[in-house]
Design an enzyme around this catalytic site. Structure first.
Site, mmCIF file in Angstrom:
data_model
loop_
_atom_site.group_PDB
_atom_site.id
_atom_site.type_symbol
_atom_site.label_atom_id
_atom_site.label_comp_id
_atom_site.label_asym_id
_atom_site.label_seq_id
_atom_site.Cartn_x
_atom_site.Cartn_y
_atom_site.Cartn_z
ATOM 1 N N SER A 158 6.729 6.884 -2.998
ATOM 2 C CA SER A 158 7.402 5.785 -2.302
ATOM 3 C C SER A 158 6.744 5.579 -0.958
ATOM 4 C CB SER A 158 8.894 6.092 -2.118
ATOM 5 O OG SER A 158 9.075 7.303 -1.422
ATOM 6 N N GLY A 160 4.375 3.797 -0.001
ATOM 7 C CA GLY A 160 2.927 3.683 0.014
ATOM 8 C C GLY A 160 2.174 4.992 -0.034
ATOM 9 N N GLU A 265 10.521 -6.797 -7.045
ATOM 10 C CA GLU A 265 9.280 -7.159 -6.358
ATOM 11 C C GLU A 265 8.374 -7.947 -7.307
ATOM 12 O OE1 GLU A 265 7.472 -4.120 -3.754
ATOM 13 O OE2 GLU A 265 9.097 -2.818 -4.456
ATOM 14 N N GLU A 277 7.450 -4.363 -9.357
ATOM 15 C CA GLU A 277 8.312 -3.187 -9.397
ATOM 16 C C GLU A 277 9.755 -3.628 -9.210
ATOM 17 O OE1 GLU A 277 7.165 -0.159 -6.618
ATOM 18 O OE2 GLU A 277 5.146 0.047 -7.425
ATOM 19 N N ASP A 284 14.112 -2.089 1.368
ATOM 20 C CA ASP A 284 13.792 -2.094 2.801
ATOM 21 C C ASP A 284 13.402 -3.483 3.305
ATOM 22 O OD1 ASP A 284 11.341 -2.077 1.489
ATOM 23 O OD2 ASP A 284 10.644 -0.207 2.404
ATOM 24 N N THR A 285 12.748 -4.285 2.475
ATOM 25 C CA THR A 285 12.439 -5.649 2.918
ATOM 26 C C THR A 285 13.713 -6.461 3.133
ATOM 27 O OG1 THR A 285 12.222 -6.479 0.648
ATOM 28 C CG2 THR A 285 10.221 -5.635 1.701
ATOM 29 N N ARG A 362 9.133 5.309 10.530
ATOM 30 C CA ARG A 362 9.939 4.108 10.776
ATOM 31 C C ARG A 362 11.258 4.542 11.401
ATOM 32 N NH1 ARG A 362 10.109 0.795 5.651
ATOM 33 N NH2 ARG A 362 11.954 1.969 5.073
#
Length: 390
Positions: A158, A160, A265, A277, A284-285, A362
């Site tokens: 996850s 990236g 996605e 996906e 999160d987006t 983050r």
């Protein structure tokens, strides 16, 4: 029917994963009178600050996970991350535990091999070409068969981690070695995907609830090394592309089953839409929905899983979010610049409250409204850049 926290009739929601997304779900569940138990692999995770109870366990350990669920006897088990022993959830659902949105959805989507084969072969959705490889030799052959450039990822990762783009033969070995460091369970199988020269990518938040299926306006987003850095809504799209996106989203979420919000996605090229996906949880987006509308994705997720009606949605758009990605090493972060950031009209800030940082992490998100998408993005990014660690 919802009981009262800390009483024998409490309605209990067990969060598996207590980061920033879980924190917002916990807040919304609390607003409806739900008793929230926040679980994560480390203490003082963000959702633990707003939950009635918390536990620290290894969610990848099937025995520890099962023992925790059986002891707490929650009305709802709500996975908020992928790093969970999902086979345990499948067994417990068969016994009557409520897994949100469904154990099938959680189990299939935590593994890129499972969800890609399900979407492409069982549901017939349009995807990029892909292959899997679990040895370096097979990986090299698969990359050459898919062709350059291609995108490679661990099948279980996850944010990236372990993801890279391979542009020529000289980058194959490095991509394999990096991919073996990024999997949630260590070294393992990789997916090799054709690179689609898309116009943009979106998240289509799709809510399955007692009244049917509801789609939010498409969220555009930008990723760096596979991790979200900014998002905005609504992403401009043709009406045909929107219909194609909704058709794919409805097909895959119906196939996975259950109730709650899904982050689907998709890649968009003209009017063509490709499945990428799906996350069976808030995305999160979708943090942008904290400012873009009267009920955020987290509120909608809580209402859907509780079997409550989805309310009328009022959109305040254009809107944008920007991840506050900070770098440092401390177990007591202190933030500066929040006051300056909040002086901007139409800007809001969320600091997640993560207990430590070691490298890049983050740590919050800036949110903004504007007259245009570009103005909202500029304001969100400007606010983000004002916030630093002391």
């Amino acid at each position: 029917m919802i009981g009262t926290p800390f009483t024998p009739n409490a309605t209990k929601l067990l969060l598996l994963g207590s980061g920033e997304l879980g924190k917002e779900v916990a807040i919304e569940a609390n607003r409806l009178g739900v008793h929230v138990i926040a679980v994560d692999r480390y203490p003082n995770a963000p959702a633990m600050f707003v939950a009635q109870e918390s536990r620290v366990i290894n969610m990848l350990d099937p025995n520890e996970l099962e023992a925790t669920i059986r002891e707490l006897k929650p009305d709802f088990v709500v996975p908020e991350i992928e790093a969970i022993h999902t086979e345990t959830l499948v067994r417990l659902e068969a016994e009557g535990f409520r897994i949100i949105p469904s154990a099938k959805a959680v189990n299939l989507t935590m593994n890129r091999e499972g969800i890609r084969n399900f979407a492409s072969k069982e549901l017939g959705l349009k995807t990029s070409k892909y292959l899997f490889a679990d040895t370096e030799d097979d990986f090299t052959r698969a990359v050459k068969e898919i062709g350059f450039p291609c995108v490679v990822k661990p099948i279980m990762s996850s944010s990236g981690k372990g993801q890279s783009m391979v542009r020529n033969e000289s980058e194959i070995q490095k991509a394999w070695e990096y991919g073996q460091t990024g999997g949630r369970t260590g070294k393992g199988k990789m997916i090799i995907e054709e690179f689609i020269s898309f116009d943009f990518e979106i998240t289509l938040l799709t809510i399955r609830h007692i009244g049917g299926t509801t789609f939010l306006p498409p969220i555009g987003h930008r990723q760096v090394n596979g991790d979200y850095v900014e998002s905005w809504m609504p992403q401009p799209m043709s009406e045909l592309a929107i219909r194609n996106a909704e058709k794919i989203a409805e097909t895959v979420t119906t196939g996975l089953g259950g109730i709650g919000i899904f982050g689907v996605e998709l890649f968009v090229k003209g009017d063509e839409v490709y499945f990428s996906e799906v996350s069976p949880r808030p995305h999160d987006t979708g943090l942008v929905t904290l400012i873009s509308q009267n009920f955020s994705e987290f509120s909608l997720h809580a209402r859907a899983l509780l079997g409550l009606p989805i309310p009328e949605l009022i959109f305040q758009t254009p809107a944008a979010s920007s991840a506050i990605l900070l770098e440092g090493k401390t177990n007591s972060p202190v933030y500066i610049g929040i006051e300056e950031a909040l002086k901007q009209k139409g800007v809001d800030i969320r600091i997640f409250g993560k207990p430590e940082i070691d490298g890049k992490r983050r740590m919050g998100v800036s949110l903004a409204l504007g007259n245009t998408i570009e103005e909202a993005k500029e304001k969100a990014n400007c606010a983000r850049d004002l916030i630093h660690l002391k």
